[in-house]
Enzyme design. Sequence first.
Site, PDB file in Angstrom:
ATOM      1  N   LYS A   1       0.834  -1.205   0.000  1.00 43.98           N
ATOM      2  CA  LYS A   1       0.000   0.000   0.000  1.00 43.98           C
ATOM      3  C   LYS A   1       0.870   1.257   0.000  1.00 43.98           C
ATOM      4  CE  LYS A   1      -4.008  -2.136   2.186  1.00 43.98           C
ATOM      5  NZ  LYS A   1      -4.653  -2.429   3.464  1.00 43.98           N
TER       6      LYS A   1
ATOM      7  N   LYS B   1      -3.482  -7.752  -9.536  1.00 40.89           N
ATOM      8  CA  LYS B   1      -4.549  -8.186  -8.635  1.00 40.89           C
ATOM      9  C   LYS B   1      -5.678  -7.155  -8.650  1.00 40.89           C
ATOM     10  CE  LYS B   1      -5.534  -7.382  -4.104  1.00 40.89           C
ATOM     11  NZ  LYS B   1      -6.715  -7.778  -3.379  1.00 40.89           N
TER      12      LYS B   1
ATOM     13  N   LYS C   1     -10.114  -2.634  -5.090  1.00 44.75           N
ATOM     14  CA  LYS C   1     -10.861  -1.374  -5.082  1.00 44.75           C
ATOM     15  C   LYS C   1      -9.915  -0.184  -5.131  1.00 44.75           C
ATOM     16  CE  LYS C   1     -14.155  -3.174  -1.807  1.00 44.75           C
ATOM     17  NZ  LYS C   1     -13.214  -3.642  -0.776  1.00 44.75           N
TER      18      LYS C   1
HETATM   19  P1  ADP Z   1     -10.052  -4.647  -1.998  1.00 41.31           P
HETATM   20  O1  ADP Z   1      -8.634  -5.146  -2.092  1.00 41.31           O
HETATM   21  O2  ADP Z   1     -10.712  -4.658  -3.303  1.00 41.31           O
HETATM   22  O3  ADP Z   1     -10.183  -3.338  -1.272  1.00 41.31           O
HETATM   23  P2  ADP Z   1     -11.009  -5.871   0.443  1.00 41.31           P
HETATM   24  O4  ADP Z   1      -9.722  -5.468   1.032  1.00 41.31           O
HETATM   25  O5  ADP Z   1     -12.222  -5.222   0.994  1.00 41.31           O
HETATM   26  O6  ADP Z   1     -10.898  -5.672  -1.143  1.00 41.31           O
HETATM   27  O7  ADP Z   1     -11.177  -7.430   0.481  1.00 41.31           O
HETATM   28  C1  ADP Z   1     -12.346  -8.149   0.781  1.00 41.31           C
HETATM   29  C2  ADP Z   1     -12.086  -9.613   0.496  1.00 41.31           C
HETATM   30  O8  ADP Z   1     -11.933  -9.830  -0.894  1.00 41.31           O
HETATM   31  C3  ADP Z   1     -10.796 -10.148   1.144  1.00 41.31           C
HETATM   32  O9  ADP Z   1     -11.031 -11.455   1.609  1.00 41.31           O
HETATM   33  C4  ADP Z   1      -9.810 -10.150   0.018  1.00 41.31           C
HETATM   34  O10 ADP Z   1      -8.800 -11.121   0.180  1.00 41.31           O
HETATM   35  C5  ADP Z   1     -10.703 -10.486  -1.151  1.00 41.31           C
HETATM   36  N1  ADP Z   1     -10.154  -9.994  -2.403  1.00 41.31           N
HETATM   37  C6  ADP Z   1     -10.011  -8.698  -2.763  1.00 41.31           C
HETATM   38  N2  ADP Z   1      -9.488  -8.604  -3.993  1.00 41.31           N
HETATM   39  C7  ADP Z   1      -9.272  -9.873  -4.423  1.00 41.31           C
HETATM   40  C8  ADP Z   1      -8.749 -10.450  -5.621  1.00 41.31           C
HETATM   41  N3  ADP Z   1      -8.346  -9.692  -6.636  1.00 41.31           N
HETATM   42  N4  ADP Z   1      -8.670 -11.797  -5.700  1.00 41.31           N
HETATM   43  C9  ADP Z   1      -9.073 -12.585  -4.681  1.00 41.31           C
HETATM   44  N5  ADP Z   1      -9.578 -12.095  -3.532  1.00 41.31           N
HETATM   45  C10 ADP Z   1      -9.696 -10.761  -3.397  1.00 41.31           C
END
Ligand code: ADP
Length: 323
Positions: free
Chosen positions: A110, A192, A195
């Site tokens: 990050k 990957k 959001k």
């Molecule tokens: P983001 O990274 O989009 O902000 P979050 O941190 O809110 O998402 O993650 C919510 C859930 O979704 C977590 O369990 C995270 O591991 C999963 N997740 C987020 N992005 C991915 C991805 N590209 N592939 C697989 N799992 C994901």
Amino acid sequence: MRILSGIQPSGTPHIGNYFAMMRPMVESQARGEVFTFIADYHALTTVDDPAALRSNVLGVALDYLACGLDPKRAVFFRQSDVPQVTELTWILSTVTPLSLLEKCHSYKDKVAKGISPNHGLFAYPVLMAADILLYQSDRVPVGQDQKQHLEVTRDIAVKFNLQFGGGRAILKLPEAEIRDEVAVIPGADGQKMSKSYGNTIEIFANEKATRKTIMGIVTDSTPVESPKDPDTSHLYALYKLFATADEATAMAGRFRAGGLGYGEVKKALFEKLWAYFEPLRKRRAELEKNMDHVRDVLRQGAERARVEADKTLAAAREAVGLR
Ligand code: ADP
Ligand code: TRP
């Protein structure tokens, strides 16, 4: 068995969230007691717009319910409606070695992406450990990016139990559940999907926007006639999520044979994705008519969550000598 997982309201839910976390949690309703929440304290580490945070929380709640979360079976709440978690975070902080947090990739990633390295961002895994341990969770379905945070959680729990439990497991050791096929879902740029990376395919964007995102998926410049390797193609990986096993095998064969243009694959992906989410979109449209119901669901979920939270927090306070 208690199954817990959270999602940050740092934007709009996408298909990475859906396959790695939301769908597994919805399915988990049939095998155990589901606790799931919108991690708004966590989102504060990266979101500095109060209006956006407020609207994202409701947006995530709506999307999650549309995905099949059933408030009668699952305890669904907003993290900050159970502020007990911040007290447990503090207590756990005092048994968390700095070196454990310094090793965390997510923090380093990050910061590398330009997010300012505030203390909350650094301490993020301790809050996450508190989320999991406060509810004595057995299983935690997540994507691969959260694997290390689960290891940190277990380390913290072991340390706490050793130091203050005198042999008793005051905090239960959770296990991560990471499904191989959906551990890392690629975004439109091949990185990957996240959001915070601006590369998402949202679950519930409108038809035009969804088509535009999918047609904009970055591909290499291999000519149409050349054979292509499905195993290194993020476009193929995305297609596979929505295809049956037979369809995926057939598509892989066409990649290898040559003569397949990426445009055609994108169109096929759009059609499949759009059809897949059709029933969920219908449910979402219904739910959206009554946002008061959505707010009530979160309120009632928090009441149930607080009962559990109070039990663990009382035990932790007692164990460390705060009471
Ligand atoms: P983001 O990274 O989009 O902000 P979050 O941190 O809110 O998402 O993650 C919510 C859930 O979704 C977590 O369990 C995270 O591991 C999963 N997740 C987020 N992005 C991915 C991805 N590209 N592939 C697989 N799992 C994901
Ligand atoms: N850190 C998780 C993520 O970014 C969200 C989260 C917060 C979470 N608390 C949790 C996930 C507890 C599982 C369990 O994806």
